[in-house]
Motif scaffolding. Structure first.
Motif, PDB file in Angstrom:
ATOM      1  N   SER A 108       5.090  -6.819   2.913  1.00  0.00           N
ATOM      2  CA  SER A 108       3.960  -7.114   2.032  1.00  0.00           C
ATOM      3  C   SER A 108       4.366  -6.991   0.571  1.00  0.00           C
ATOM      4  CB  SER A 108       2.785  -6.176   2.337  1.00  0.00           C
ATOM      5  OG  SER A 108       1.669  -6.507   1.545  1.00  0.00           O
ATOM      6  N   LEU A 109       5.105  -5.934   0.247  1.00  0.00           N
ATOM      7  CA  LEU A 109       5.589  -5.758  -1.128  1.00  0.00           C
ATOM      8  C   LEU A 109       6.484  -6.922  -1.539  1.00  0.00           C
ATOM      9  CD1 LEU A 109       6.800  -2.528  -2.806  1.00  0.00           C
ATOM     10  CD2 LEU A 109       8.297  -4.509  -2.837  1.00  0.00           C
ATOM     11  N   ARG A 110       7.377  -7.328  -0.654  1.00  0.00           N
ATOM     12  CA  ARG A 110       8.272  -8.450  -0.970  1.00  0.00           C
ATOM     13  C   ARG A 110       7.469  -9.727  -1.251  1.00  0.00           C
ATOM     14  NH1 ARG A 110      13.381  -6.658   1.169  1.00  0.00           N
ATOM     15  NH2 ARG A 110      13.121  -5.338   3.009  1.00  0.00           N
ATOM     16  N   ARG A 111       6.421  -9.941  -0.447  1.00  0.00           N
ATOM     17  CA  ARG A 111       5.633 -11.165  -0.574  1.00  0.00           C
ATOM     18  C   ARG A 111       4.791 -11.166  -1.852  1.00  0.00           C
ATOM     19  NH1 ARG A 111       3.523 -10.697   3.884  1.00  0.00           N
ATOM     20  NH2 ARG A 111       1.583  -9.651   3.273  1.00  0.00           N
ATOM     21  N   GLU A 112       4.147 -10.054  -2.154  1.00  0.00           N
ATOM     22  CA  GLU A 112       3.247  -9.999  -3.302  1.00  0.00           C
ATOM     23  C   GLU A 112       3.976  -9.745  -4.620  1.00  0.00           C
ATOM     24  OE1 GLU A 112      -0.618  -8.130  -3.141  1.00  0.00           O
ATOM     25  OE2 GLU A 112      -0.294  -7.660  -1.020  1.00  0.00           O
ATOM     26  N   MET A 113       5.185  -9.194  -4.542  1.00  0.00           N
ATOM     27  CA  MET A 113       5.914  -8.821  -5.754  1.00  0.00           C
ATOM     28  C   MET A 113       7.346  -9.350  -5.692  1.00  0.00           C
ATOM     29  SD  MET A 113       4.516  -4.873  -5.860  1.00  0.00           S
ATOM     30  CE  MET A 113       5.701  -4.381  -7.114  1.00  0.00           C
ATOM     31  N   PRO A 114       7.535 -10.669  -5.707  1.00  0.00           N
ATOM     32  CA  PRO A 114       8.904 -11.205  -5.653  1.00  0.00           C
ATOM     33  C   PRO A 114       9.711 -10.763  -6.872  1.00  0.00           C
ATOM     34  CG  PRO A 114       7.344 -12.917  -6.276  1.00  0.00           C
ATOM     35  CD  PRO A 114       6.528 -11.734  -5.853  1.00  0.00           C
ATOM     36  N   THR A 127      -2.879  -5.774  -1.962  1.00  0.00           N
ATOM     37  CA  THR A 127      -3.422  -5.498  -0.641  1.00  0.00           C
ATOM     38  C   THR A 127      -3.153  -4.047  -0.260  1.00  0.00           C
ATOM     39  OG1 THR A 127      -1.373  -6.162   0.455  1.00  0.00           O
ATOM     40  CG2 THR A 127      -3.011  -7.889   0.055  1.00  0.00           C
ATOM     41  N   ASP A 128      -3.900  -3.591   0.736  1.00  0.00           N
ATOM     42  CA  ASP A 128      -3.682  -2.237   1.229  1.00  0.00           C
ATOM     43  C   ASP A 128      -2.263  -2.080   1.763  1.00  0.00           C
ATOM     44  OD1 ASP A 128      -6.254  -1.532   0.573  1.00  0.00           O
ATOM     45  OD2 ASP A 128      -7.052  -1.810   2.604  1.00  0.00           O
ATOM     46  N   GLU A 129      -1.735  -3.148   2.369  1.00  0.00           N
ATOM     47  CA  GLU A 129      -0.377  -3.090   2.912  1.00  0.00           C
ATOM     48  C   GLU A 129       0.661  -2.871   1.807  1.00  0.00           C
ATOM     49  OE1 GLU A 129      -2.609  -5.356   3.590  1.00  0.00           O
ATOM     50  OE2 GLU A 129      -2.908  -5.333   5.777  1.00  0.00           O
ATOM     51  N   THR A 130       0.506  -3.588   0.692  1.00  0.00           N
ATOM     52  CA  THR A 130       1.441  -3.418  -0.414  1.00  0.00           C
ATOM     53  C   THR A 130       1.287  -2.048  -1.057  1.00  0.00           C
ATOM     54  OG1 THR A 130       1.560  -5.787  -0.868  1.00  0.00           O
ATOM     55  CG2 THR A 130       2.122  -4.311  -2.680  1.00  0.00           C
ATOM     56  N   ARG A 131       0.053  -1.587  -1.188  1.00  0.00           N
ATOM     57  CA  ARG A 131      -0.162  -0.246  -1.739  1.00  0.00           C
ATOM     58  C   ARG A 131       0.493   0.799  -0.844  1.00  0.00           C
ATOM     59  NH1 ARG A 131      -5.041  -0.778  -2.073  1.00  0.00           N
ATOM     60  NH2 ARG A 131      -5.128  -1.541  -4.210  1.00  0.00           N
ATOM     61  N   HIS A 132       0.394   0.607   0.449  1.00  0.00           N
ATOM     62  CA  HIS A 132       1.048   1.530   1.388  1.00  0.00           C
ATOM     63  C   HIS A 132       2.560   1.502   1.212  1.00  0.00           C
ATOM     64  CE1 HIS A 132       2.951   2.599   5.264  1.00  0.00           C
ATOM     65  NE2 HIS A 132       1.990   3.499   5.332  1.00  0.00           N
ATOM     66  N   ASP A 133       3.116   0.298   1.028  1.00  0.00           N
ATOM     67  CA  ASP A 133       4.568   0.172   0.808  1.00  0.00           C
ATOM     68  C   ASP A 133       4.993   0.950  -0.432  1.00  0.00           C
ATOM     69  OD1 ASP A 133       4.789  -1.448   3.019  1.00  0.00           O
ATOM     70  OD2 ASP A 133       4.980  -3.321   1.897  1.00  0.00           O
ATOM     71  N   ILE A 134       4.232   0.797  -1.519  1.00  0.00           N
ATOM     72  CA  ILE A 134       4.579   1.471  -2.773  1.00  0.00           C
ATOM     73  C   ILE A 134       4.536   2.989  -2.600  1.00  0.00           C
ATOM     74  CG2 ILE A 134       3.818   1.885  -5.153  1.00  0.00           C
ATOM     75  CD1 ILE A 134       2.808  -1.058  -5.148  1.00  0.00           C
ATOM     76  N   VAL A 135       3.479   3.484  -1.982  1.00  0.00           N
ATOM     77  CA  VAL A 135       3.344   4.928  -1.771  1.00  0.00           C
ATOM     78  C   VAL A 135       4.460   5.447  -0.879  1.00  0.00           C
ATOM     79  CG1 VAL A 135       1.879   6.714  -0.750  1.00  0.00           C
ATOM     80  CG2 VAL A 135       0.862   4.932  -2.186  1.00  0.00           C
ATOM     81  N   ARG A 136       4.785   4.693   0.161  1.00  0.00           N
ATOM     82  CA  ARG A 136       5.857   5.104   1.068  1.00  0.00           C
ATOM     83  C   ARG A 136       7.195   5.195   0.333  1.00  0.00           C
ATOM     84  NH1 ARG A 136       7.941   7.900   5.266  1.00  0.00           N
ATOM     85  NH2 ARG A 136       9.650   6.780   6.281  1.00  0.00           N
ATOM     86  N   ILE A 137       7.518   4.195  -0.474  1.00  0.00           N
ATOM     87  CA  ILE A 137       8.784   4.200  -1.214  1.00  0.00           C
ATOM     88  C   ILE A 137       8.846   5.371  -2.183  1.00  0.00           C
ATOM     89  CG2 ILE A 137      10.088   2.956  -2.990  1.00  0.00           C
ATOM     90  CD1 ILE A 137       9.193   0.346  -1.522  1.00  0.00           C
ATOM     91  N   LEU A 138       7.762   5.603  -2.919  1.00  0.00           N
ATOM     92  CA  LEU A 138       7.752   6.721  -3.872  1.00  0.00           C
ATOM     93  C   LEU A 138       7.902   8.057  -3.143  1.00  0.00           C
ATOM     94  CD1 LEU A 138       4.956   5.546  -6.340  1.00  0.00           C
ATOM     95  CD2 LEU A 138       7.429   5.619  -6.761  1.00  0.00           C
TER      96      LEU A 138
END
Length: 218
Positions: A108-114, A127-138
């Motif tokens: 999701s992060l890759r798709r929304e934030m190329p 999206t919630d999926e991208t927000r989850h990706d960001i939180v997970r990475i941090l």
């Protein structure tokens, strides 16, 4: 050796393969093939044919390796794995897991934030999926720095495999103005100011190629 990559401004996987080649300390010829153009279409049926037309792809004599993780592992076998991975078992295990997760996840992060190194844009609602990706990475960055980062400014102290694989995420967070806590800001600055990253960024900024679909994401 010959490393074929795509546009430095947009190609996150090329950045990983290129940083891995630099980290190896081995001499290699760098060949940039601009994505989406005639040269790209020709290369897909020539030097890039073994990878089914994808970058990065490394040629070492008759040996050909595609996929950035495979390229890094091949180079680690040639020069010694300690050049890429932490020496201590617990740290090495975490670094391997983080690299594998980066390689296979965060769609999701890759798709929304190329990746777009030249661009600066304030990202709207994600999206919630991208927000989850960001939180997970941090969260992963915080754990790596707290447990294993005492020896320097990078995830496991010194620059290595995990930093190579999360460097495009650093670029994405900068491009889209993602707010991060102080420890992450310090880590991102260390990656962004690394000599190899500065060389890549300068080359990306000087590229003339523009791919519109990556310029209109908000």
């Amino acid at each position: 050796m010959k490393l074929i990559i795509g546009n430095k401004n947009y190609s996150s996987w090329s950045l990983r393969g290129w940083l891995a080649a630099k980290q190896s300390g081995l001499h290699f010829e760098e060949i940039t093939v601009p994505m989406k153009g005639e040269e790209w279409e020709r290369a897909k049926h020539d030097e890039m044919q073994p990878s089914s037309g994808k970058v990065p792809i490394l040629w070492d004599g008759e040996t050909v390796i595609w996929d950035s993780l495979a390229i890094m592992e091949y180079l680690a076998d040639k020069v010694g794995r300690d050049r890429f991975w932490p020496k201590e078992d617990t740290a090495r295990g975490m670094a391997r897991a983080m690299v594998a997760e980066m390689h296979s996840s965060y769609l999701s992060l890759r798709r929304e934030m190329p990746m777009n190194i030249r661009r600066r844009a304030q990202l709207g609602d994600v999206t919630d999926e991208t927000r989850h990706d960001i939180v997970r990475i941090l969260g992963l960055w915080a754990e790596a720095r707290a447990r294993h980062g005492k020896g320097g400014p990078f995830l496991f102290g010194t620059f290595g495999a995990a930093d190579i694989f999360y460097a495009p995420v650093v670029s994405r967070f900068i491009t889209y103005g993602i707010g991060v806590p102080g420890f992450a800001q310090s880590y991102m600055q260390a990656v962004w100011e690394h000599d190899w990253m500065r060389n890549w960024i300068e080359a990306a900024e000087n590229e003339q190629w523009v791919i519109e679909q990556y310029e209109t994401v908000m």
